[in-house]
Design a protein around this motif. Structure first.
Motif, short mmCIF file in Angstrom:
data_model
loop_
_atom_site.label_atom_id
_atom_site.label_comp_id
_atom_site.label_asym_id
_atom_site.label_seq_id
_atom_site.Cartn_x
_atom_site.Cartn_y
_atom_site.Cartn_z
N ALA A 196 19.24 -23.51 -195.91
CA ALA A 196 19.50 -22.09 -195.69
C ALA A 196 21.00 -21.84 -195.58
O ALA A 196 21.74 -22.65 -195.00
CB ALA A 196 18.79 -21.61 -194.43
N SER A 197 21.45 -20.74 -196.13
CA SER A 197 22.88 -20.41 -196.08
C SER A 197 23.26 -19.91 -194.68
O SER A 197 22.39 -19.53 -193.88
CB SER A 197 23.19 -19.32 -197.11
OG SER A 197 22.53 -18.12 -196.78
N GLY A 198 24.54 -19.90 -194.41
CA GLY A 198 25.04 -19.44 -193.12
C GLY A 198 24.64 -18.01 -192.81
O GLY A 198 24.14 -17.73 -191.71
N PRO A 199 24.86 -17.06 -193.76
CA PRO A 199 24.43 -15.69 -193.47
C PRO A 199 22.93 -15.55 -193.21
O PRO A 199 22.51 -14.78 -192.35
CB PRO A 199 24.84 -14.92 -194.73
CG PRO A 199 25.96 -15.70 -195.29
CD PRO A 199 25.65 -17.13 -194.98
N ARG A 200 22.13 -16.32 -193.94
CA ARG A 200 20.68 -16.26 -193.72
C ARG A 200 20.32 -16.78 -192.32
O ARG A 200 19.48 -16.20 -191.63
CB ARG A 200 19.95 -17.06 -194.78
CG ARG A 200 18.44 -17.03 -194.61
CD ARG A 200 17.74 -17.74 -195.76
NE ARG A 200 16.33 -17.82 -195.56
CZ ARG A 200 15.45 -16.87 -195.88
NH1 ARG A 200 15.90 -15.75 -196.42
NH2 ARG A 200 14.17 -17.03 -195.66
N ILE A 201 20.93 -17.85 -191.91
CA ILE A 201 20.66 -18.40 -190.58
C ILE A 201 21.09 -17.40 -189.51
O ILE A 201 20.37 -17.17 -188.53
CB ILE A 201 21.37 -19.75 -190.38
CG1 ILE A 201 20.73 -20.81 -191.29
CG2 ILE A 201 21.34 -20.20 -188.93
CD1 ILE A 201 21.47 -22.12 -191.34
N MET A 202 22.26 -16.77 -189.70
CA MET A 202 22.73 -15.82 -188.71
C MET A 202 21.82 -14.60 -188.62
O MET A 202 21.51 -14.14 -187.51
CB MET A 202 24.17 -15.38 -189.05
CG MET A 202 25.21 -16.42 -188.72
SD MET A 202 26.88 -15.80 -188.92
CE MET A 202 27.15 -16.05 -190.66
N LEU A 203 21.39 -14.07 -189.75
CA LEU A 203 20.61 -12.84 -189.74
C LEU A 203 19.12 -13.06 -189.48
O LEU A 203 18.48 -12.23 -188.84
CB LEU A 203 20.78 -12.08 -191.06
CG LEU A 203 22.19 -11.56 -191.32
CD1 LEU A 203 22.28 -10.90 -192.69
CD2 LEU A 203 22.60 -10.58 -190.24
N ARG A 204 18.56 -14.15 -189.95
CA ARG A 204 17.12 -14.36 -189.83
C ARG A 204 16.72 -15.18 -188.60
O ARG A 204 15.58 -15.08 -188.15
CB ARG A 204 16.58 -15.07 -191.07
CG ARG A 204 16.74 -14.34 -192.37
CD ARG A 204 15.61 -13.43 -192.65
NE ARG A 204 14.32 -14.07 -192.44
CZ ARG A 204 13.30 -13.90 -193.21
NH1 ARG A 204 13.40 -13.15 -194.27
NH2 ARG A 204 12.15 -14.48 -192.93
N HIS A 205 17.63 -16.01 -188.10
CA HIS A 205 17.26 -16.91 -187.01
C HIS A 205 18.03 -16.63 -185.72
O HIS A 205 17.43 -16.61 -184.64
CB HIS A 205 17.47 -18.37 -187.44
CG HIS A 205 16.63 -18.76 -188.62
ND1 HIS A 205 15.28 -18.94 -188.53
CD2 HIS A 205 16.97 -18.96 -189.92
CE1 HIS A 205 14.80 -19.27 -189.72
NE2 HIS A 205 15.80 -19.28 -190.58
N LEU A 206 19.33 -16.42 -185.82
CA LEU A 206 20.13 -16.26 -184.62
C LEU A 206 20.09 -14.84 -184.06
O LEU A 206 19.90 -14.65 -182.85
CB LEU A 206 21.58 -16.69 -184.89
CG LEU A 206 21.76 -18.17 -185.23
CD1 LEU A 206 23.21 -18.45 -185.60
CD2 LEU A 206 21.32 -19.04 -184.08
#
Length: 193
Positions: free
Chosen positions: A93-103
């Protein structure tokens, strides 16, 4: 409130997830802004830009990003080492995806609580600016701070209600928002269940 929340959440996510020099820079900018008295900073910016309702909204929004950024950064720092984030990274997963979908969804609880408390603070700040005549709110637009300022002139001539009712309204609204924020904090805290 939404302007400050949008800026603060974005900067807090970037600061907490990426870390390093960006984290240091953003947190030092926040320290500098917090070291200045809030009303004095807002008055200086409005004096430079000119008093208008749009400028007041923008200035109050832009100067309130620090609290949101610090809360989101703290949550991200504690969450980014958890297993679900490491699993998302392992799956590519990309950084933006991790930030928006998980964090971000996992940091929403404290963020909502901060937003309710910040809304109360911004209401008081706008009322103070209107009372001082610096908000740029037109006379035909109702503002509790302007009502308090108008009531100050007739207070000694028997018109006590002109200043009393707007002051009571501000107090009750801010008290209600603070109690709502406390109730949200208790409801969203998993340790209290």
């Amino acid at each position: 409130m939404l302007i400050g929340a949008a800026i603060g959440v974005l900067l807090g996510l970037l600061s907490g997830y990426l870390g390093g020099r960006l984290d240091d820079l953003l947190m030092r900018l926040g320290d500098i802004q917090l070291s200045l008295p809030f009303i004095l900073l807002v008055v200086a910016i409005i004096a430079a830009l000119g008093p208008s309702l749009t400028n007041t909204i923008l200035v109050l929004g832009i100067t309130s990003w620090v609290l949101y950024a610090r809360v989101v950064r703290g949550e991200v720092l504690s969450l980014k080492e958890r297993e679900f984030v490491l699993a998302a990274q392992a799956l590519g997963a990309s950084g933006p995806r991790i930030m928006l979908r998980h964090l971000l969804p996992n940091a929403a609880g404290p963020l909502i609580v901060v937003a309710t408390l910040e809304l109360a603070r911004l209401i008081v700040a706008e009322a103070a600016l209107s009372f001082l005549g610096l908000s740029g709110v037109p006379p035909e637009v109702p503002s509790w701070g302007q009502m308090l300022a108008d009531g100050r002139e007739v207070l000694f001539f028997g018109g006590w209600w002109v200043a009393t009712f707007p002051g009571v309204a501000i107090s009750l609204l801010v008290l209600g928002l603070n109690l709502f924020g406390d109730a949200l904090a208790e409801a969203l805290d998993p340790r209290s269940r």
